[in-house]
Write a protein that holds these residues in place. Structure first.
Motif, PDB file in Angstrom:
ATOM      1  N   LEU A  27       0.808  -1.219   0.000  1.00  0.00           N
ATOM      2  CA  LEU A  27       0.000   0.000   0.000  1.00  0.00           C
ATOM      3  C   LEU A  27       0.840   1.267   0.000  1.00  0.00           C
ATOM      4  CD1 LEU A  27      -2.930  -1.069   2.304  1.00  0.00           C
ATOM      5  CD2 LEU A  27      -3.145  -0.071   0.019  1.00  0.00           C
ATOM      6  N   GLY A  28       2.110   1.155   0.362  1.00  0.00           N
ATOM      7  CA  GLY A  28       2.994   2.310   0.368  1.00  0.00           C
ATOM      8  C   GLY A  28       3.073   3.023  -0.968  1.00  0.00           C
ATOM      9  N   LYS A  29       2.814   2.298  -2.035  1.00  0.00           N
ATOM     10  CA  LYS A  29       2.821   2.867  -3.388  1.00  0.00           C
ATOM     11  C   LYS A  29       1.606   3.780  -3.623  1.00  0.00           C
ATOM     12  CE  LYS A  29       2.409   1.170  -8.153  1.00  0.00           C
ATOM     13  NZ  LYS A  29       2.338  -0.029  -8.999  1.00  0.00           N
ATOM     14  N   TYR A  30       0.531   3.567  -2.874  1.00  0.00           N
ATOM     15  CA  TYR A  30      -0.736   4.232  -3.159  1.00  0.00           C
ATOM     16  C   TYR A  30      -1.178   5.259  -2.114  1.00  0.00           C
ATOM     17  CZ  TYR A  30      -1.109   0.276  -6.340  1.00  0.00           C
ATOM     18  OH  TYR A  30      -0.867  -0.652  -7.319  1.00  0.00           O
ATOM     19  N   CYS A  31      -0.795   5.049  -0.861  1.00  0.00           N
ATOM     20  CA  CYS A  31      -1.292   5.931   0.200  1.00  0.00           C
ATOM     21  C   CYS A  31      -0.313   5.920   1.368  1.00  0.00           C
ATOM     22  CB  CYS A  31      -2.680   5.476   0.672  1.00  0.00           C
ATOM     23  SG  CYS A  31      -2.697   3.858   1.493  1.00  0.00           S
ATOM     24  N   LYS A  32      -0.551   6.824   2.292  1.00  0.00           N
ATOM     25  CA  LYS A  32       0.198   6.832   3.552  1.00  0.00           C
ATOM     26  C   LYS A  32      -0.647   6.032   4.541  1.00  0.00           C
ATOM     27  CE  LYS A  32       2.452  10.005   6.768  1.00  0.00           C
ATOM     28  NZ  LYS A  32       1.980   9.611   8.060  1.00  0.00           N
ATOM     29  N   LEU A  33      -0.106   4.925   5.020  1.00  0.00           N
ATOM     30  CA  LEU A  33      -0.850   4.013   5.890  1.00  0.00           C
ATOM     31  C   LEU A  33      -0.339   4.095   7.313  1.00  0.00           C
ATOM     32  CD1 LEU A  33      -2.931   1.636   6.121  1.00  0.00           C
ATOM     33  CD2 LEU A  33      -0.983   0.111   5.759  1.00  0.00           C
ATOM     34  N   GLU A  34      -1.292   4.102   8.246  1.00  0.00           N
ATOM     35  CA  GLU A  34      -0.975   4.083   9.678  1.00  0.00           C
ATOM     36  C   GLU A  34      -1.906   3.061  10.324  1.00  0.00           C
ATOM     37  OE1 GLU A  34      -0.765   7.424  13.200  1.00  0.00           O
ATOM     38  OE2 GLU A  34      -2.398   7.602  11.758  1.00  0.00           O
ATOM     39  N   ILE A  35      -1.337   2.206  11.164  1.00  0.00           N
ATOM     40  CA  ILE A  35      -2.141   1.233  11.906  1.00  0.00           C
ATOM     41  C   ILE A  35      -1.939   1.506  13.387  1.00  0.00           C
ATOM     42  CG2 ILE A  35      -2.535  -1.200  12.432  1.00  0.00           C
ATOM     43  CD1 ILE A  35      -1.516  -1.838   9.589  1.00  0.00           C
ATOM     44  N   ILE A  36      -3.051   1.726  14.080  1.00  0.00           N
ATOM     45  CA  ILE A  36      -3.017   2.026  15.511  1.00  0.00           C
ATOM     46  C   ILE A  36      -3.750   0.914  16.251  1.00  0.00           C
ATOM     47  CG2 ILE A  36      -3.787   3.618  17.311  1.00  0.00           C
ATOM     48  CD1 ILE A  36      -3.665   5.844  15.130  1.00  0.00           C
ATOM     49  N   GLU A  37      -3.059   0.309  17.194  1.00  0.00           N
ATOM     50  CA  GLU A  37      -3.667  -0.718  18.036  1.00  0.00           C
ATOM     51  C   GLU A  37      -3.959  -0.114  19.397  1.00  0.00           C
ATOM     52  OE1 GLU A  37      -1.334  -4.684  16.401  1.00  0.00           O
ATOM     53  OE2 GLU A  37      -0.512  -3.634  18.132  1.00  0.00           O
ATOM     54  N   VAL A  38      -5.192  -0.268  19.845  1.00  0.00           N
ATOM     55  CA  VAL A  38      -5.532   0.150  21.208  1.00  0.00           C
ATOM     56  C   VAL A  38      -5.777  -1.100  22.048  1.00  0.00           C
ATOM     57  CG1 VAL A  38      -6.503   2.361  20.434  1.00  0.00           C
ATOM     58  CG2 VAL A  38      -8.027   0.407  20.797  1.00  0.00           C
ATOM     59  N   ALA A  39      -5.536  -0.983  23.344  1.00  0.00           N
ATOM     60  CA  ALA A  39      -5.672  -2.132  24.237  1.00  0.00           C
ATOM     61  C   ALA A  39      -7.110  -2.615  24.287  1.00  0.00           C
ATOM     62  CB  ALA A  39      -5.204  -1.747  25.639  1.00  0.00           C
ATOM     63  N   ASP A  40      -7.245  -3.935  24.353  1.00  0.00           N
ATOM     64  CA  ASP A  40      -8.579  -4.508  24.504  1.00  0.00           C
ATOM     65  C   ASP A  40      -8.814  -4.827  25.977  1.00  0.00           C
ATOM     66  OD1 ASP A  40      -6.688  -6.532  24.541  1.00  0.00           O
ATOM     67  OD2 ASP A  40      -7.894  -7.961  23.423  1.00  0.00           O
ATOM     68  N   GLU A  41     -10.075  -4.934  26.323  1.00  0.00           N
ATOM     69  CA  GLU A  41     -10.476  -5.282  27.682  1.00  0.00           C
ATOM     70  C   GLU A  41     -10.781  -6.777  27.729  1.00  0.00           C
ATOM     71  OE1 GLU A  41     -11.040  -3.266  30.573  1.00  0.00           O
ATOM     72  OE2 GLU A  41      -9.879  -1.825  29.398  1.00  0.00           O
ATOM     73  N   LYS A  42     -10.430  -7.390  28.820  1.00  0.00           N
ATOM     74  CA  LYS A  42     -10.762  -8.803  29.008  1.00  0.00           C
ATOM     75  C   LYS A  42     -12.272  -8.917  29.208  1.00  0.00           C
ATOM     76  CE  LYS A  42      -9.642 -13.121  30.022  1.00  0.00           C
ATOM     77  NZ  LYS A  42      -9.721 -14.025  28.912  1.00  0.00           N
ATOM     78  N   THR A  43     -12.910  -9.730  28.388  1.00  0.00           N
ATOM     79  CA  THR A  43     -14.354  -9.939  28.515  1.00  0.00           C
ATOM     80  C   THR A  43     -14.597 -11.257  29.239  1.00  0.00           C
ATOM     81  OG1 THR A  43     -14.702  -8.782  26.416  1.00  0.00           O
ATOM     82  CG2 THR A  43     -16.532 -10.108  27.245  1.00  0.00           C
ATOM     83  N   PRO A  44     -15.204 -11.195  30.422  1.00  0.00           N
ATOM     84  CA  PRO A  44     -15.474 -12.445  31.144  1.00  0.00           C
ATOM     85  C   PRO A  44     -16.488 -13.311  30.396  1.00  0.00           C
ATOM     86  CG  PRO A  44     -16.038 -10.482  32.482  1.00  0.00           C
ATOM     87  CD  PRO A  44     -15.661 -10.013  31.127  1.00  0.00           C
ATOM     88  N   ASP A  45     -16.351 -14.608  30.555  1.00  0.00           N
ATOM     89  CA  ASP A  45     -17.347 -15.516  29.974  1.00  0.00           C
ATOM     90  C   ASP A  45     -18.704 -15.192  30.588  1.00  0.00           C
ATOM     91  OD1 ASP A  45     -15.414 -16.788  28.481  1.00  0.00           O
ATOM     92  OD2 ASP A  45     -15.082 -18.374  29.970  1.00  0.00           O
ATOM     93  N   ALA A  46     -19.732 -15.256  29.783  1.00  0.00           N
ATOM     94  CA  ALA A  46     -21.108 -14.987  30.223  1.00  0.00           C
ATOM     95  C   ALA A  46     -21.248 -13.595  30.841  1.00  0.00           C
ATOM     96  CB  ALA A  46     -21.590 -16.063  31.180  1.00  0.00           C
ATOM     97  N   ALA A  47     -20.548 -12.621  30.258  1.00  0.00           N
ATOM     98  CA  ALA A  47     -20.640 -11.240  30.742  1.00  0.00           C
ATOM     99  C   ALA A  47     -22.048 -10.706  30.496  1.00  0.00           C
ATOM    100  CB  ALA A  47     -19.621 -10.363  30.026  1.00  0.00           C
ATOM    101  N   SER A  48     -22.529  -9.909  31.414  1.00  0.00           N
ATOM    102  CA  SER A  48     -23.850  -9.307  31.260  1.00  0.00           C
ATOM    103  C   SER A  48     -23.785  -8.198  30.209  1.00  0.00           C
ATOM    104  CB  SER A  48     -24.323  -8.725  32.593  1.00  0.00           C
ATOM    105  OG  SER A  48     -23.524  -7.595  32.933  1.00  0.00           O
ATOM    106  N   GLU A  49     -24.945  -7.768  29.759  1.00  0.00           N
ATOM    107  CA  GLU A  49     -25.014  -6.681  28.776  1.00  0.00           C
ATOM    108  C   GLU A  49     -24.397  -5.404  29.365  1.00  0.00           C
ATOM    109  OE1 GLU A  49     -25.497  -4.947  25.163  1.00  0.00           O
ATOM    110  OE2 GLU A  49     -25.851  -7.053  25.609  1.00  0.00           O
ATOM    111  N   VAL A  50     -24.611  -5.173  30.649  1.00  0.00           N
ATOM    112  CA  VAL A  50     -24.050  -3.991  31.326  1.00  0.00           C
ATOM    113  C   VAL A  50     -22.524  -4.036  31.270  1.00  0.00           C
ATOM    114  CG1 VAL A  50     -23.808  -2.817  33.561  1.00  0.00           C
ATOM    115  CG2 VAL A  50     -26.045  -3.644  32.824  1.00  0.00           C
TER     116      VAL A  50
END
Length: 159
Positions: A27-50
């Motif tokens: 893609l460097g030939k076509y555009c300026k690319l940036e990839i940003i990773e943000v931290a994910d949160e641990k999702t407990p099994d059977a987590a409630s909607e809240v």
């Protein structure tokens, strides 16, 4: 054109890192690319909607820190517009013609995107009604962006 991909979570598998590196190089030939990773949160099994909403909100706050005011934001959502590769290519090119010089694609975590991120979205795109691992989705998105630029340039691409 600047393309930013904001994604929740880090890539762990070498084969996915290699694929991302390859498409980033192409893609460097076509555009300026940036990839940003943000931290994910641990999702407990059977987590409630809240609990899930709290997780999406926390991840969303991390995502929105990187969203520039003048950027055009495209979220990846199961309920988004389904485009074929030519339509996706035209979408990116139309944005450039309209003066949008920065497109941000957002890939949520394993339980999706929070309300604040969805509200900031200018356009929602879906790659399938199927669910894909968000790490793999990064590779699929990069491949489609690359394919889109090749289509727009009139270069051959695999159909």
């Amino acid at each position: 054109m600047k393309i930013t991909i904001i994604t929740v979570g880090k890539l762990k598998e070498k084969y996915l890192k290699d694929a991302v590196a390859e498409y980033s190089k192409r893609l460097g030939k076509y555009c300026k690319l940036e990839i940003i990773e943000v931290a994910d949160e641990k999702t407990p099994d059977a987590a409630s909607e809240v609990v899930e909403n709290q997780i999406r909100q926390k991840e969303g706050e991390r995502i929105l820190k990187y969203v520039k005011e003048d950027a055009y934001v495209i979220t990846l959502e199961i309920g988004g517009s389904m485009l074929d590769s030519v339509e996706f290519s035209k979408k990116i090119q139309q944005l450039g013609v309209q003066g949008k010089s920065h497109i941000i694609f957002i890939i949520g975590g394993s339980i999706g995107l929070g309300t604040a991120v969805l509200k900031r979205s200018d356009y929602a795109v879906s790659f399938s009604k199927m669910t894909f691992p968000h790490q793999l989705m990064r590779v699929i998105l990069l491949e489609q962006i690359y394919r889109g630029y090749r289509i727009a340039a009139g270069e051959p691409y695999h159909k």
